[in-house]
Design a protein around this motif. Structure first.
Motif, mmCIF file in Angstrom:
data_model
loop_
_atom_site.group_PDB
_atom_site.id
_atom_site.type_symbol
_atom_site.label_atom_id
_atom_site.label_comp_id
_atom_site.label_asym_id
_atom_site.label_seq_id
_atom_site.Cartn_x
_atom_site.Cartn_y
_atom_site.Cartn_z
ATOM 1 N N ALA A 1 0.791 -1.174 -0.177
ATOM 2 C CA ALA A 1 -0.042 -0.097 -0.109
ATOM 3 C C ALA A 1 0.805 1.254 0.020
ATOM 4 C CB ALA A 1 -0.634 -0.077 1.192
ATOM 5 N N ALA A 2 0.374 2.506 -0.784
ATOM 6 C CA ALA A 2 1.148 3.756 -0.587
ATOM 7 C C ALA A 2 0.988 4.287 0.907
ATOM 8 C CB ALA A 2 0.482 4.582 -1.781
ATOM 9 N N ALA A 3 2.183 4.760 1.252
ATOM 10 C CA ALA A 3 2.024 5.172 2.710
ATOM 11 C C ALA A 3 1.240 6.755 2.497
ATOM 12 C CB ALA A 3 3.495 5.377 3.110
ATOM 13 N N GLY A 4 0.761 6.930 3.604
ATOM 14 C CA GLY A 4 -0.019 8.341 3.693
ATOM 15 C C GLY A 4 -1.124 8.544 3.050
ATOM 16 N N VAL A 5 -1.880 7.499 2.632
ATOM 17 C CA VAL A 5 -3.113 7.628 2.192
ATOM 18 C C VAL A 5 -4.350 7.897 3.119
ATOM 19 C CG1 VAL A 5 -2.532 6.188 0.076
ATOM 20 C CG2 VAL A 5 -3.630 4.995 2.094
ATOM 21 N N ALA A 6 -5.226 8.259 2.501
ATOM 22 C CA ALA A 6 -6.431 8.797 3.608
ATOM 23 C C ALA A 6 -7.793 8.374 2.831
ATOM 24 C CB ALA A 6 -6.457 10.241 3.628
ATOM 25 N N THR A 7 -8.818 8.532 3.670
ATOM 26 C CA THR A 7 -10.134 7.926 3.095
ATOM 27 C C THR A 7 -10.504 9.068 1.828
ATOM 28 O OG1 THR A 7 -10.876 7.071 5.286
ATOM 29 C CG2 THR A 7 -12.536 7.931 3.750
ATOM 30 N N GLY A 8 -11.034 8.490 0.914
ATOM 31 C CA GLY A 8 -11.203 9.519 -0.341
ATOM 32 C C GLY A 8 -10.165 9.478 -1.485
ATOM 33 N N ASP A 9 -8.922 8.800 -1.120
ATOM 34 C CA ASP A 9 -7.749 8.801 -1.972
ATOM 35 C C ASP A 9 -8.176 8.010 -3.170
ATOM 36 O OD1 ASP A 9 -6.641 10.726 -0.601
ATOM 37 O OD2 ASP A 9 -4.875 9.633 0.112
ATOM 38 N N LEU A 10 -7.739 8.114 -4.338
ATOM 39 C CA LEU A 10 -7.830 7.011 -5.194
ATOM 40 C C LEU A 10 -6.443 6.372 -5.462
ATOM 41 C CD1 LEU A 10 -9.241 6.152 -7.917
ATOM 42 C CD2 LEU A 10 -7.820 8.096 -9.276
ATOM 43 N N ASN A 11 -6.708 5.196 -5.384
ATOM 44 C CA ASN A 11 -5.691 4.103 -5.693
ATOM 45 C C ASN A 11 -5.622 3.375 -6.800
ATOM 46 O OD1 ASN A 11 -4.214 3.960 -2.749
ATOM 47 N ND2 ASN A 11 -6.559 3.256 -1.987
ATOM 48 N N VAL A 12 -4.554 3.539 -7.474
ATOM 49 C CA VAL A 12 -4.390 2.863 -8.888
ATOM 50 C C VAL A 12 -3.241 1.923 -8.838
ATOM 51 C CG1 VAL A 12 -3.687 3.353 -11.453
ATOM 52 C CG2 VAL A 12 -5.029 5.138 -9.939
ATOM 53 N N CYS A 13 -3.726 0.614 -9.217
ATOM 54 C CA CYS A 13 -2.935 -0.770 -9.197
ATOM 55 C C CYS A 13 -2.607 -0.985 -10.716
ATOM 56 C CB CYS A 13 -3.615 -1.786 -8.381
ATOM 57 S SG CYS A 13 -2.445 -3.244 -8.394
ATOM 58 N N VAL A 14 -1.430 -1.144 -10.967
ATOM 59 C CA VAL A 14 -0.690 -1.512 -12.320
ATOM 60 C C VAL A 14 -0.029 -2.823 -12.154
ATOM 61 C CG1 VAL A 14 0.464 -0.593 -14.286
ATOM 62 C CG2 VAL A 14 -0.620 0.732 -12.721
ATOM 63 N N VAL A 15 -0.738 -3.722 -12.843
ATOM 64 C CA VAL A 15 -0.039 -5.134 -13.003
ATOM 65 C C VAL A 15 0.377 -5.287 -14.300
ATOM 66 C CG1 VAL A 15 -0.451 -7.635 -12.763
ATOM 67 C CG2 VAL A 15 -1.836 -5.822 -11.311
ATOM 68 N N SER A 16 1.877 -5.764 -14.521
ATOM 69 C CA SER A 16 2.532 -5.804 -15.909
ATOM 70 C C SER A 16 2.945 -7.287 -15.935
ATOM 71 C CB SER A 16 3.123 -4.738 -16.169
ATOM 72 O OG SER A 16 4.333 -4.592 -15.251
ATOM 73 N N ASN A 17 3.170 -7.646 -17.087
ATOM 74 C CA ASN A 17 3.745 -9.171 -17.069
ATOM 75 C C ASN A 17 4.492 -8.907 -18.636
ATOM 76 O OD1 ASN A 17 3.247 -12.232 -16.413
ATOM 77 N ND2 ASN A 17 3.014 -12.137 -18.727
ATOM 78 N N PHE A 18 5.818 -9.410 -18.401
ATOM 79 C CA PHE A 18 6.396 -9.895 -19.629
ATOM 80 C C PHE A 18 6.498 -11.304 -19.875
ATOM 81 C CE2 PHE A 18 10.041 -11.152 -22.293
ATOM 82 C CZ PHE A 18 9.620 -10.389 -23.447
ATOM 83 N N GLY A 19 5.626 -12.074 -20.740
ATOM 84 C CA GLY A 19 5.448 -13.241 -20.786
ATOM 85 C C GLY A 19 6.379 -14.198 -21.713
ATOM 86 N N GLY A 20 6.467 -15.458 -21.232
ATOM 87 C CA GLY A 20 7.150 -16.415 -21.772
ATOM 88 C C GLY A 20 6.167 -17.011 -22.954
ATOM 89 N N THR A 21 6.167 -18.406 -22.981
ATOM 90 C CA THR A 21 5.262 -18.979 -23.821
ATOM 91 C C THR A 21 3.826 -19.250 -23.307
ATOM 92 O OG1 THR A 21 5.960 -21.310 -22.930
ATOM 93 C CG2 THR A 21 6.939 -20.406 -24.791
ATOM 94 N N ASN A 22 3.573 -19.083 -21.803
ATOM 95 C CA ASN A 22 2.106 -19.201 -21.440
ATOM 96 C C ASN A 22 2.083 -18.084 -20.201
ATOM 97 O OD1 ASN A 22 1.228 -21.682 -22.581
ATOM 98 N ND2 ASN A 22 3.235 -22.448 -21.357
ATOM 99 N N SER A 23 1.774 -16.845 -20.563
ATOM 100 C CA SER A 23 1.597 -15.918 -19.747
ATOM 101 C C SER A 23 0.503 -16.040 -18.842
ATOM 102 C CB SER A 23 1.150 -14.585 -20.543
ATOM 103 O OG SER A 23 2.386 -14.132 -21.191
ATOM 104 N N ARG A 24 0.631 -15.951 -17.449
ATOM 105 C CA ARG A 24 -0.311 -15.732 -16.437
ATOM 106 C C ARG A 24 -0.965 -14.360 -16.529
ATOM 107 N NH1 ARG A 24 0.365 -19.879 -12.796
ATOM 108 N NH2 ARG A 24 2.337 -20.884 -12.586
ATOM 109 N N VAL A 25 -2.277 -14.293 -16.010
ATOM 110 C CA VAL A 25 -3.283 -13.221 -16.397
ATOM 111 C C VAL A 25 -3.837 -12.942 -15.026
ATOM 112 C CG1 VAL A 25 -5.432 -12.411 -17.237
ATOM 113 C CG2 VAL A 25 -3.987 -13.993 -18.788
#
Length: 120
Positions: free
Chosen positions: A24-48
């Motif tokens: 979690a990001a430090a210093g967040v307060a109620t009403g803040d917008l959290n954005v989670c980015v998930v990236s993958n550089f896949g081999g022959t069978n990428s997980r999703v």
């Protein structure tokens, strides 16, 4: 609407892992917008990634292509007691399936609210 960057949490990364745990990001307060980015550089069978419970998908979490860099984005408005999610990954995976996740927090100007607009 003006936004202020609050912080980024610690990266959750893996190699062919079945789950990722971004901090979690430090210093967040109620009403803040959290954005989670998930990236993958896949081999022959990428997980999703599976959408974390209580988060909303902005897009990119379906149709990942093997052997390419793919990205999914989720958001959640902070409420009291929120903790960083664990993101489960599905699929066969491969030894070269490298994953990264990170949460970034933003604060709206006082008196404003977050509105998400999507195409489609």
């Amino acid at each position: 609407m003006a936004w202020t960057f609050v912080a980024s949490g610690a990266a959750g990364n893996g190699n062919n892992d079945t789950s990722l745990a971004p901090g979690a990001a430090a210093g967040v307060a109620t009403g803040d917008l959290n954005v989670c980015v998930v990236s993958n550089f896949g081999g022959t069978n990428s997980r999703v990634p599976n959408k974390p419970t209580g988060w909303t998908s902005v897009g990119g979490d379906t149709g990942w292509l093997n052997g390419t860099t793919s990205c999914a984005v989720y958001y959640r408005v902070q409420v009291d007691g929120d903790a960083a999610p664990t993101i489960s990954m599905t699929g066969t995976g491969a030894a070269s399936d490298t994953q990264l996740s990170r949460i970034h927090a933003f604060r709206p100007t006082s008196g404003t609210t977050a509105t998400l607009r999507t195409n489609g």
